[in-house]
Scaffold this active site. Structure first.
Site, PDB file in Angstrom:
ATOM      1  N   GLU A  10      -1.506 -25.564 -53.660  1.00  0.00           N
ATOM      2  CA  GLU A  10      -0.566 -24.458 -53.879  1.00  0.00           C
ATOM      3  C   GLU A  10      -0.560 -24.000 -55.333  1.00  0.00           C
ATOM      4  O   GLU A  10      -0.749 -24.816 -56.243  1.00  0.00           O
ATOM      5  CB  GLU A  10       0.857 -24.929 -53.515  1.00  0.00           C
ATOM      6  CG  GLU A  10       0.999 -25.285 -52.064  1.00  0.00           C
ATOM      7  CD  GLU A  10       2.242 -26.115 -51.752  1.00  0.00           C
ATOM      8  OE1 GLU A  10       2.804 -25.900 -50.671  1.00  0.00           O
ATOM      9  OE2 GLU A  10       2.637 -26.956 -52.573  1.00  0.00           O
ATOM     10  N   VAL A  22      12.225 -28.168 -51.573  1.00  0.00           N
ATOM     11  CA  VAL A  22      10.777 -28.000 -51.378  1.00  0.00           C
ATOM     12  C   VAL A  22      10.050 -27.956 -52.720  1.00  0.00           C
ATOM     13  O   VAL A  22       8.837 -28.154 -52.784  1.00  0.00           O
ATOM     14  CB  VAL A  22      10.434 -26.731 -50.543  1.00  0.00           C
ATOM     15  CG1 VAL A  22      10.879 -26.895 -49.104  1.00  0.00           C
ATOM     16  CG2 VAL A  22      11.031 -25.468 -51.149  1.00  0.00           C
ATOM     17  N   ASP A  25      10.868 -48.443 -46.467  1.00  0.00           N
ATOM     18  CA  ASP A  25       9.594 -47.748 -46.256  1.00  0.00           C
ATOM     19  C   ASP A  25       8.913 -48.441 -45.077  1.00  0.00           C
ATOM     20  O   ASP A  25       9.069 -49.653 -44.891  1.00  0.00           O
ATOM     21  CB  ASP A  25       8.711 -47.872 -47.524  1.00  0.00           C
ATOM     22  CG  ASP A  25       7.535 -46.907 -47.537  1.00  0.00           C
ATOM     23  OD1 ASP A  25       7.512 -46.021 -48.409  1.00  0.00           O
ATOM     24  OD2 ASP A  25       6.635 -47.040 -46.664  1.00  0.00           O
ATOM     25  N   THR A  41      -0.844 -38.718 -53.420  1.00  0.00           N
ATOM     26  CA  THR A  41      -0.503 -37.669 -52.443  1.00  0.00           C
ATOM     27  C   THR A  41      -0.347 -36.337 -53.174  1.00  0.00           C
ATOM     28  O   THR A  41      -0.810 -35.292 -52.699  1.00  0.00           O
ATOM     29  CB  THR A  41       0.829 -38.027 -51.742  1.00  0.00           C
ATOM     30  OG1 THR A  41       0.625 -39.242 -51.024  1.00  0.00           O
ATOM     31  CG2 THR A  41       1.275 -36.936 -50.784  1.00  0.00           C
ATOM     32  N   LYS A  70       5.849 -29.848 -41.558  1.00  0.00           N
ATOM     33  CA  LYS A  70       6.066 -31.163 -42.205  1.00  0.00           C
ATOM     34  C   LYS A  70       7.553 -31.282 -42.539  1.00  0.00           C
ATOM     35  O   LYS A  70       8.015 -30.738 -43.533  1.00  0.00           O
ATOM     36  CB  LYS A  70       5.199 -31.232 -43.463  1.00  0.00           C
ATOM     37  CG  LYS A  70       5.362 -32.484 -44.329  1.00  0.00           C
ATOM     38  CD  LYS A  70       4.202 -32.553 -45.336  1.00  0.00           C
ATOM     39  CE  LYS A  70       4.366 -33.632 -46.376  1.00  0.00           C
ATOM     40  NZ  LYS A  70       5.057 -33.183 -47.596  1.00  0.00           N
ATOM     41  N   GLY A 103      10.068 -33.038 -46.710  1.00  0.00           N
ATOM     42  CA  GLY A 103       9.726 -31.929 -45.805  1.00  0.00           C
ATOM     43  C   GLY A 103       9.522 -30.688 -46.644  1.00  0.00           C
ATOM     44  O   GLY A 103      10.468 -30.037 -47.048  1.00  0.00           O
ATOM     45  N   ASP A 104       8.250 -30.371 -46.958  1.00  0.00           N
ATOM     46  CA  ASP A 104       8.008 -29.296 -47.919  1.00  0.00           C
ATOM     47  C   ASP A 104       6.795 -28.454 -47.575  1.00  0.00           C
ATOM     48  O   ASP A 104       6.195 -27.834 -48.437  1.00  0.00           O
ATOM     49  CB  ASP A 104       7.892 -29.880 -49.348  1.00  0.00           C
ATOM     50  CG  ASP A 104       6.769 -30.898 -49.475  1.00  0.00           C
ATOM     51  OD1 ASP A 104       6.100 -31.179 -48.463  1.00  0.00           O
ATOM     52  OD2 ASP A 104       6.540 -31.400 -50.585  1.00  0.00           O
TER      53      ASP A 104
HETATM   54  P1  NAD Z   1       3.664 -41.170 -51.427  1.00  0.00           P
HETATM   55  O1  NAD Z   1       2.558 -40.992 -50.440  1.00  0.00           O
HETATM   56  O2  NAD Z   1       3.372 -41.860 -52.718  1.00  0.00           O
HETATM   57  O3  NAD Z   1       4.888 -41.951 -50.738  1.00  0.00           O
HETATM   58  C1  NAD Z   1       5.353 -41.651 -49.455  1.00  0.00           C
HETATM   59  C2  NAD Z   1       5.905 -42.927 -48.827  1.00  0.00           C
HETATM   60  O4  NAD Z   1       6.511 -42.582 -47.572  1.00  0.00           O
HETATM   61  C3  NAD Z   1       4.824 -43.970 -48.529  1.00  0.00           C
HETATM   62  O5  NAD Z   1       5.139 -45.197 -49.167  1.00  0.00           O
HETATM   63  C4  NAD Z   1       4.882 -44.098 -46.988  1.00  0.00           C
HETATM   64  O6  NAD Z   1       4.611 -45.412 -46.524  1.00  0.00           O
HETATM   65  C5  NAD Z   1       6.313 -43.678 -46.697  1.00  0.00           C
HETATM   66  N1  NAD Z   1       6.569 -43.259 -45.331  1.00  0.00           N
HETATM   67  C6  NAD Z   1       5.799 -42.467 -44.524  1.00  0.00           C
HETATM   68  N2  NAD Z   1       6.400 -42.307 -43.324  1.00  0.00           N
HETATM   69  C7  NAD Z   1       7.581 -43.005 -43.388  1.00  0.00           C
HETATM   70  C8  NAD Z   1       8.651 -43.224 -42.473  1.00  0.00           C
HETATM   71  N3  NAD Z   1       8.613 -42.721 -41.227  1.00  0.00           N
HETATM   72  N4  NAD Z   1       9.722 -43.972 -42.876  1.00  0.00           N
HETATM   73  C9  NAD Z   1       9.769 -44.515 -44.111  1.00  0.00           C
HETATM   74  N5  NAD Z   1       8.762 -44.356 -45.027  1.00  0.00           N
HETATM   75  C10 NAD Z   1       7.697 -43.603 -44.658  1.00  0.00           C
HETATM   76  O7  NAD Z   1       4.249 -39.710 -51.683  1.00  0.00           O
HETATM   77  P2  NAD Z   1       5.177 -39.209 -52.891  1.00  0.00           P
HETATM   78  O8  NAD Z   1       4.351 -38.688 -54.009  1.00  0.00           O
HETATM   79  O9  NAD Z   1       6.237 -40.227 -53.146  1.00  0.00           O
HETATM   80  O10 NAD Z   1       5.816 -37.924 -52.190  1.00  0.00           O
HETATM   81  C11 NAD Z   1       6.734 -38.100 -51.128  1.00  0.00           C
HETATM   82  C12 NAD Z   1       6.990 -36.768 -50.466  1.00  0.00           C
HETATM   83  O11 NAD Z   1       7.682 -35.907 -51.364  1.00  0.00           O
HETATM   84  C13 NAD Z   1       5.722 -36.017 -50.063  1.00  0.00           C
HETATM   85  O12 NAD Z   1       5.897 -35.524 -48.744  1.00  0.00           O
HETATM   86  C14 NAD Z   1       5.614 -34.903 -51.076  1.00  0.00           C
HETATM   87  O13 NAD Z   1       4.950 -33.772 -50.536  1.00  0.00           O
HETATM   88  C15 NAD Z   1       7.076 -34.627 -51.340  1.00  0.00           C
HETATM   89  N6  NAD Z   1       7.363 -34.009 -52.629  1.00  0.00           N
HETATM   90  C16 NAD Z   1       8.307 -33.046 -52.654  1.00  0.00           C
HETATM   91  C17 NAD Z   1       8.642 -32.448 -53.859  1.00  0.00           C
HETATM   92  C18 NAD Z   1       9.739 -31.424 -53.893  1.00  0.00           C
HETATM   93  O14 NAD Z   1       9.924 -30.756 -54.907  1.00  0.00           O
HETATM   94  N7  NAD Z   1      10.519 -31.288 -52.853  1.00  0.00           N
HETATM   95  C19 NAD Z   1       7.987 -32.802 -55.035  1.00  0.00           C
HETATM   96  C20 NAD Z   1       7.045 -33.820 -54.991  1.00  0.00           C
HETATM   97  C21 NAD Z   1       6.737 -34.423 -53.775  1.00  0.00           C
END
Ligand code: NAD
Length: 353
Positions: free
Chosen positions: A64, A301, A169, A92, A239, A234-235
């Site tokens: 993006e 998001v 987690d 990620t 998803k 959820g972003d």
């Molecule tokens: P990451 O992959 O490092 O961590 C995600 C964790 O979620 C993993 O440890 C995984 O095992 C766990 N997980 C997956 N499904 C699960 C479930 N059903 N129950 C419990 N745990 C579960 O990712 P990250 O960098 O920490 O990012 C997390 C999320 O945040 C991503 O979806 C990312 O796109 C989103 N994000 C959003 C913003 C925003 O501004 N809103 C900014 C950054 C990241």
């Protein structure tokens, strides 16, 4: 800023320098500083060009671009989201971003933003929770203990005053890592065997999982009255993390509706479902929490203005420090029209003549 020797040299903050900056300021003071920068830009919301981010989707994830400008400074972030990356030993989410001077279009800062995104996302979450979470909130459930989770926890401590995080987690190794990193940070940390048990006694519930699907991390029966939900993961289209019934019981707060309606939890709702823009709560034009029983939901998001604020904060903080280099990024001949001559003069064969 230590002015580069030439205007065409662009100050560049590498990952190494960003880590030095974080330690020189302190993690919690930096989260507070970022939240202040974001809040002050949300207060001048109408000054900004706003557009939903431009997304390129694939089966594996999304790439993006997130642009905005306040009329004086332009900024953008490049960011990816690839939930399957961790299995490959990759992040990620990775990112970098740029600020430029609107007057002449020359970039004034290029920066790593993988770390900065984690910091700004956490700062934004805590800024929202400051307005929306129940008064005196002390306990947060942290569902998803990956890359963002420690930042989220510390921002809620520094800005909202929580004292206790309850971790869950599906991958126990992620919870172990998060608990270890948060040890001795002034938070009581409890590792929980399920999302349901993490929720016990929680005033704030943060969901920060990564899965490229409509997931149901939280179901309606898990959510008691009066809590604040900080939904981060959820972003993207397709998803989400929350069951639709939770959304129907919540007062929903968003960053920028045209983007959130496509990417956020509210993609599950009718397009005209009522939501409140966070900037309006911050400026007092809309009400945030008004009732102890109310469920508030920040459907985060991530919006371009947060990245703009974070880059602006970094630009100000690195000025007069050693925490940046100068990048030879822009071709800038002495005679602006003699770009070709500049190339000719650089011919090594000519140097021998
Ligand atoms: P990451 O992959 O490092 O961590 C995600 C964790 O979620 C993993 O440890 C995984 O095992 C766990 N997980 C997956 N499904 C699960 C479930 N059903 N129950 C419990 N745990 C579960 O990712 P990250 O960098 O920490 O990012 C997390 C999320 O945040 C991503 O979806 C990312 O796109 C989103 N994000 C959003 C913003 C925003 O501004 N809103 C900014 C950054 C990241």
């Amino acid at each position: 800023m230590n002015t580069p020797s030439h205007k065409a040299l662009v100050p560049f903050v590498s990952v190494e320098n960003m880590m030095k900056l974080v330690h020189s300021i302190g993690i919690e003071p930096m989260l507070i500083g970022l939240a202040d920068a974001i809040e002050s830009d949300f207060k001048r919301w109408d000054k900004f060009d706003k557009t939903p981010r431009v997304a390129s989707h694939s089966a594996e994830g999304v790439i993006e671009l997130m642009p905005t400008s306040d009329g004086e400074v332009y900024g953008f972030k490049y960011v990816n989201g690839h939930p399957s990356n961790t299995a490959l030993g990759l992040q990620t989410v990775t990112a970098f971003g740029l600020l430029a001077n609107v007057g002449d279009g020359y970039p004034v800062l290029l920066s790593e933003m993988t770390l900065l995104t984690a910091l700004r996302t956490a700062a934004t979450s805590a800024m929202a929770a400051k307005y929306l979470a129940p008064k005196g909130a002390t306990t947060m459930a942290m569902i998803g203990n990956g890359a963002q989770s420690e930042f989220q926890s510390l921002a809620m401590k520094a800005i909202v005053g929580i004292t206790h995080v309850r971790l869950f987690d599906i991958d126990a190794a992620a919870t172990e890592k998060c608990a270890k990193n948060l040890a001795n940070m002034g938070l009581t940390v409890t590792k929980c065997p399920s999302a349901q048990s993490a929720m016990e006694g929680a005033h704030i519930i943060t969901t920060c999982t990564a899965d490229k699907q409509y997931a149901t991390i939280l179901t309606d029966n898990m959510i008691g009255s009066g809590v604040h939900i900080n939904a981060i993961g959820g972003d993207c289209p397709g998803k989400t993390e929350l069951h639709r019934d939770i959304l129907l019981r919540s007062d929903i707060f968003v960053e920028y509706p045209p983007q959130t309606r496509v990417e956020g939890e509210i993609q599950q709702l009718d397009p005209d479902h009522s939501v409140t823009e966070l900037w309006q709560v911050i400026t007092g034009q809309a009400i945030g929490r008004h009732d102890v029983k109310q469920i508030t939901l920040f459907d985060s998001v991530g919006f371009a203005i947060e990245d703009f604020s974070a880059l602006r904060y970094v630009r100000d903080q690195v000025s007069n420090t050693e925490f940046f280099g100068n990048l030879d990024l822009l071709a800038d001949p002495d005679d602006p029209r003699d770009l070709f001559g500049m190339v000719l003069r650089a011919d090594p064969a000519r140097a021998l003549e």
